[in-house]
Scaffold this active site. Structure first.
Site, PDB file in Angstrom:
ATOM      1  N   HIS A   1       0.834  -1.205   0.000  1.00 22.81           N
ATOM      2  CA  HIS A   1       0.000   0.000   0.000  1.00 22.81           C
ATOM      3  C   HIS A   1       0.867   1.253   0.000  1.00 22.81           C
ATOM      4  O   HIS A   1       2.047   1.249   0.393  1.00 22.81           O
ATOM      5  CB  HIS A   1      -0.934   0.009   1.210  1.00 22.81           C
TER       6      HIS A   1
ATOM      7  N   GLU B   1      -2.586  -7.076   7.395  1.00 23.31           N
ATOM      8  CA  GLU B   1      -1.310  -6.965   8.098  1.00 23.31           C
ATOM      9  C   GLU B   1      -1.344  -7.761   9.392  1.00 23.31           C
ATOM     10  O   GLU B   1      -2.425  -8.084   9.920  1.00 23.31           O
ATOM     11  CB  GLU B   1      -1.002  -5.487   8.391  1.00 23.31           C
TER      12      GLU B   1
END
Length: 212
Positions: free
Chosen positions: A16, A92
């Site tokens: 990201h 994550e």
């Protein structure tokens, strides 16, 4: 793990874009806040989308459900004319009480936990976080689902440092400690191809040329 014969299945692995926490090197996991992209991060996502549109056919876009990944995937999906499919297994790691702290702050406040985490993939960060062994299990499952669903295709995977490093480590057959020897910059792109004989090849790593 088995793969169908024929054209390889290629996963384009994109981290990201930047959030406000990224340049400060703060832990940003799945158990704490869910930050949006910063203005820099949004520019990075647009730049990556332009590159991806030029690369050739991309057949699917898959993203971690966390906001920073969804916002990174959106420009690419628009340019590619594809929907975004969310995959919880690509989120994550959960860093527990470390979330929001800098690496230096964690080393100073939790020196024994920090040392244990670097030494063993079974160590749990931040007291209530998620071990790297646990991350590996869910990432392996997510990878196998993608390979089964998109045999012979190219898939953009937008995720985070821990899952992406894990995918690369597994493709290389490298030990767990190699996770701490990889640099994956914000909005970088790596690529792994998986072949019919069960082998994998890391074709790109941490490419940020589109951000210059």
């Amino acid at each position: 793990m088995t793969f169908a014969a024929g054209e390889p299945t290629t996963l384009l692995l994109m981290r990201h874009g930047e959030t406000a926490l990224t340049p400060e090197k703060r832990f940003s996991g799945s158990g704490g806040s869910d930050p949006a992209l910063s203005e820099t991060g949004r520019r990075q996502a647009e730049a990556a989308a332009r590159l991806l549109a030029e690369l050739g056919p991309v057949h699917a876009v898959v993203s971690s459900p966390l906001r920073r990944c969804r916002e990174t995937a959106e420009p690419a999906a628009r340019k590619l004319g594809l929907d975004i499919r969310l995959a919880a297994g690509l989120r994550e790691a959960d860093f527990g009480s470390w979330d929001g702290l800098t690496f230096a702050e964690v080393r100073d406040r939790y020196p024994e936990e920090w040392t244990a985490w670097l030494a063993s993939p079974s160590a749990v960060p931040g007291g209530t976080g998620e071990s790297l062994d646990s991350v590996t299990r869910r990432v392996e499952w997510s990878r196998d689902q993608l390979l089964a669903r998109h045999t012979g295709q190219t898939v953009l995977v937008v995720s985070h440092v821990a899952p992406l490093r894990t995918l690369i480590r597994l493709a290389l057959g490298a030990p767990p400690e190699s996770l701490f020897r990889m640099e994956l910059a914000a909005a970088s792109i790596s690529a792994v191809s998986y072949y019919g004989d069960g082998s994998a090849s890391v074709r790109w790593f941490n490419d940020t040329s589109h951000l210059r």
